[in-house]
Design an enzyme around this catalytic site. Structure first.
Site, mmCIF file in Angstrom:
data_model
loop_
_atom_site.group_PDB
_atom_site.id
_atom_site.type_symbol
_atom_site.label_atom_id
_atom_site.label_comp_id
_atom_site.label_asym_id
_atom_site.label_seq_id
_atom_site.Cartn_x
_atom_site.Cartn_y
_atom_site.Cartn_z
ATOM 1 C CE LYS A 1 -0.398 75.973 13.105
ATOM 2 N NZ LYS A 1 -1.238 76.048 11.915
ATOM 3 C CG ASP B 1 2.905 76.787 39.904
ATOM 4 O OD1 ASP B 1 2.818 77.965 39.803
ATOM 5 O OD2 ASP B 1 1.818 76.322 40.448
ATOM 6 C CG HIS C 1 -5.274 76.206 12.902
ATOM 7 N ND1 HIS C 1 -4.725 76.410 14.120
ATOM 8 C CD2 HIS C 1 -5.079 77.472 12.251
ATOM 9 C CE1 HIS C 1 -3.952 77.587 14.336
ATOM 10 N NE2 HIS C 1 -4.186 77.937 13.167
ATOM 11 C CG HIS D 1 2.326 81.437 14.253
ATOM 12 N ND1 HIS D 1 2.294 80.197 13.875
ATOM 13 C CD2 HIS D 1 0.887 81.924 13.886
ATOM 14 C CE1 HIS D 1 1.259 79.648 13.225
ATOM 15 N NE2 HIS D 1 0.548 80.991 13.162
ATOM 16 C CG ASP E 1 10.062 55.101 10.559
ATOM 17 O OD1 ASP E 1 9.497 54.788 9.680
ATOM 18 O OD2 ASP E 1 11.345 55.337 10.667
ATOM 19 C CE LYS F 1 -0.970 79.739 17.416
ATOM 20 N NZ LYS F 1 -0.277 79.550 16.032
#
Length: 404
Positions: free
Chosen positions: A291, A121, A289, A114, A296, A116
């Site tokens: 996450k 380089d 979608h 899952h 603080d 991404k």
């Protein structure tokens, strides 16, 4: 377990939604001189996927090493022409654990890749929740997703690259990966950054532990924006304790879910959250979608990990944790605007009166979320495979994709 390796001297750029993300990703690939390492859960053969396809081919043709890995559950079957063009240009295209369907039904839903990630380089990296599909672009319409990623430069990029190379060797090498020794590198910015992965080997609760430690230390505010919120008992306990000791705790969750069980599952927790003083906001403009979280004024995280059993106990995930006041201020500002202008604040009287049945099963729900990580080990397991795909009739069948 090795200690987390925070790296100083990094630049972190927040990228909100596909418009910002794809522009920076495509530019980075266009400028690549040596290497492009890309992992994603979803790559669709649509407008965005084809734009990525074009740039990967162009990079490979000018001599750049291009390695692409997609998940065998999340990504659809690709056309022979799509794969052939990549292969002829020299792109190495891998599928994580491809498996056939049974009467068209995908059964291999557990332990998915899952993450991404993109590293170019060894100089810049991208981490977040955004896949390669048109539904991350607002022009897609009311089903376009609200989401976040970051672009990173500085010493942290070496960690992400080292992990990505390990993952290409084998899934087991990725599970055994440890933060490499700090190497000398030019500072790119003021941020301290930690790269953490979750897998079913040596990093089973690494991301959750970073969250829980930060929540325990929170003094003033916690803002968590997460698409799929159904955390384990220990996570929920720390969140409730923070609210009860006077920390402002605010959650941004889905009000227009793209998965039918996401909202009902989260809502089973609302009364418990309300009782502790937690603020709950539902984002209703379009599917959420993201996450991400801020705590603080000097801690933030962006990544692929939801706060539900799949992400916390089964899937392969990657987040970065950032200690930088300017980045925290920017992300908090975006989330604050989201809460004020595009969310509905939920209250006890906002929800339907729970039935007697629901009131009776609430203790069972707590028991399930407390025990789920242990029970997850009983689910069907197998040794994951990383398969190099060739454009011919015998290539592994890739089933239709999923949206989280």
């Amino acid at each position: 377990m090795a200690e987390p390796a925070w790296r100083d001297g990094n630049a972190v750029r927040l990228l909100e939604n596909g418009e910002a993300y794809y522009a920076r990703v495509f530019e980075a690939i266009e400028r690549a001189r040596r290497e492009v390492l890309l992992e994603t859960f979803i790559l669709f053969e649509d407008e965005i996927g084809l734009a990525l396809h074009e740039r990967l081919i162009a990079a490979a043709r000018r001599g750049v090493e291009v390695q692409v890995t997609v998940d065998g559950y999340g990504s659809p079957r690709f056309s022979e022409g799509f794969l052939r063009a990549l292969a002829e240009a020299g792109v190495r295209f891998h599928v994580y654990d491809p498996r056939p369907t049974l009467l068209g039904v995908r059964l291999h839903i557990f332990r998915r890749l899952h993450r991404k990630l993109l590293v170019v380089d060894g100089e810049c990296a991208f981490v977040g929740g955004i896949n390669y599909s048109i539904d991350h672009v607002r022009a897609h319409g009311p089903e376009a997703k609200q989401d976040y990623a970051v672009e990173l430069r500085g010493p942290i990029v070496a960690d992400i690259r080292d992990f990505a190379r390990a993952a290409l060797r084998s899934p087991r090498d990725a599970e055994r990966w440890r933060h490499p020794a700090q190497t000398a590198g030019d500072a790119a910015g003021p941020a301290r950054v930690l790269f953490r992965v979750r897998d079913n080997g040596g990093h089973r609760d690494a991301i959750e532990r970073e969250y829980r430690a930060a929540i325990r230390g929170a003094r003033e505010r916690i803002v968590i924006a997460n698409a799929y919120f159904f955390p384990g008992y220990r996570f929920l306990r720390e969140l409730l304790r923070a609210a009860r000791r006077g920390v402002r705790v605010a959650l941004i969750l889905q009000g227009q879910p793209d998965e039918p069980l996401a909202q009902p599952a989260a809502r089973t927790l609302y009364h418990t959250l309300f009782d502790a003083g937690v603020e709950v906001y539902e984002y209703c403009q379009r599917p959420f979608h993201g996450k991400v979280a801020v705590i603080d004024d000097d801690w933030a995280t962006v990544g692929s990990s939801n706060l539900d059993p799949l992400s916390l106990s089964l899937n392969l995930e990657a987040n970065v944790f950032v200690r930088d006041r300017d980045f925290n201020r920017e992300l908090h500002g975006r989330l604050d605007t989201l809460m004020r202008e595009h969310c509905t604040r939920m209250h006890a009287d906002s929800l339907p009166m729970p039935s007697l049945f629901r009131r009776l099963i609430r203790p069972l729900v707590y028991h399930v979320i407390r025990r789920f990580p242990r029970w997850a080990g009983w689910l069907p397991a197998h040794t994951p495979r990383l398969v190099r795909v060739a454009p011919h009739a015998d290539a592994p069948e890739l089933p239709a994709g999923r949206t989280n």
